[in-house]
Scaffold this motif. Structure first.
Motif, PDB file in Angstrom:
ATOM      1  N   GLY A 113     -53.825  19.570   7.754  1.00 52.51           N
ATOM      2  CA  GLY A 113     -54.498  18.389   7.062  1.00 52.51           C
ATOM      3  C   GLY A 113     -53.466  17.466   6.856  1.00 52.51           C
ATOM      4  O   GLY A 113     -52.118  17.700   6.936  1.00 52.51           O
ATOM      5  N   LEU A 160     -58.130  16.072   9.895  1.00 55.62           N
ATOM      6  CA  LEU A 160     -57.455  17.300  10.274  1.00 55.62           C
ATOM      7  C   LEU A 160     -57.395  17.456  11.710  1.00 55.62           C
ATOM      8  O   LEU A 160     -57.671  16.595  12.424  1.00 55.62           O
ATOM      9  N   ASP A 219     -65.408  22.212   6.095  1.00 51.20           N
ATOM     10  CA  ASP A 219     -64.019  22.263   6.155  1.00 51.20           C
ATOM     11  C   ASP A 219     -63.529  23.603   5.657  1.00 51.20           C
ATOM     12  O   ASP A 219     -62.676  24.297   6.107  1.00 51.20           O
TER      13      ASP A 219
END
Length: 287
Positions: free
Chosen positions: A113, A176, A199
């Motif tokens: 990320g 991401l 996530d």
């Protein structure tokens, strides 16, 4: 053939989508990137804006949620890397995607990320998985004092290490990247999470399989934050708390599972308080 498929999920995102797309096209690897815009039944002119940008969007007739729509869009591509970018976010450096892809050269890294800037300040990405006690302290004290110790513990200290890659528990789906074979092996996002914590849950599942989650040092985004959810505040609160219940049930084992009814009741009460506060503020603003 593109090497990176980047998915932008939109919902009433006409105003900010051009900035997000422009930031992708400015990347040093732009000629290797395929942009897919998928729209969850916007009521503004998002579809028109996407077409004006030269992108034919996937137009869902109904809002199927974040996880399901992202999975749907990713499945249309074939590039070896999959990236997700919020329409209210812009890649902050022309080498952002390149840096993320380089981090994934390490086969033990499951997902990478980015650092995040919101309102001109670092925003806490790269958070810790919430323990039962930390989650409770954050949930309770966050209503009274945002900067409390429980919230600081949950947010972690990743924002203090801005120069190098850092191993963290989980990163936001705002931006991401993963290798496609691993994304497909994991089944993408768990679609029980209509919105929020999909996530976190993905990073949790990757951890269980021995993969690391990394917050990139060089890669960062400017995130305008919560643009679609602001127009549907009550529904967003509902989905956030619902996802928290699912995450608790998914990740707690042994005696902690006995606390699931209590955790559910607590989150329901917290939701009620927040909805009441939001309603009162809305009424006051109209007065």
């Amino acid at each position: 053939m593109s090497s990176i498929d980047i998915v932008i999920l939109t919902y009433n995102s006409a105003r900010l989508l051009p900035e997000a797309v422009a930031s992708v096209r400015a990347q040093t690897v732009a000629d290797q990137v395929q942009i897919t815009v998928i729209d969850n039944a916007s009521t503004d002119n998002t579809l028109t804006v996407a077409r004006e940008l030269g992108i034919e969007p996937i137009a869902n007739p109904t809002n199927v949620g974040f996880a399901a729509a992202v999975n749907q869009a990713v499945a249309t591509g074939s590039a070896p890397y999959v990236a997700i970018l919020n329409p209210d976010a812009a890649l902050g450096d022309t080498k952002c995607l390149e840096a993320m892809r380089a981090t994934l050269d390490d086969e033990q890294v499951g997902v990478v990320g980015t650092r995040m800037i919101t309102d001109g300040k670092p925003y806490p990405n790269g958070r810790r998985f919430p323990s039962t006690t930390t989650a409770a302290r954050h949930a309770i004290m966050g209503l009274l004092r945002p900067g409390n110790a429980g919230t600081r513990e949950y947010f972690g200290d990743a924002a203090e290490h801005a120069d190098a890659d850092q191993v963290v528990d989980w990163v936001s789906g705002c931006c991401l990247m993963m290798r496609r074979p691993l994304w497909e092996e994991m089944g993408g996002f768990d679609e029980r999470y209509w919105m929020y914590l999909e996530d976190c849950h993905l990073c949790w599942r990757l951890r269980q399989r021995g993969y690391r989650t990394v917050l990139s040092g060089p890669a960062w985004v400017i995130h305008h934050g919560g643009q679609s959810s602001r127009t549907r505040k009550t529904k967003s609160l509902w989905h956030h708390h619902r996802s928290a219940v699912i995450f608790y049930a998914d990740t707690r084992t042994g005696w902690k599972r006995v606390l699931l009814p209590a955790a559910t009741a607590f989150l329901a009460a917290r939701l009620g308080v927040l909805v009441a506060i939001n309603t009162a503020r809305r009424i006051t603003s109209r007065a």
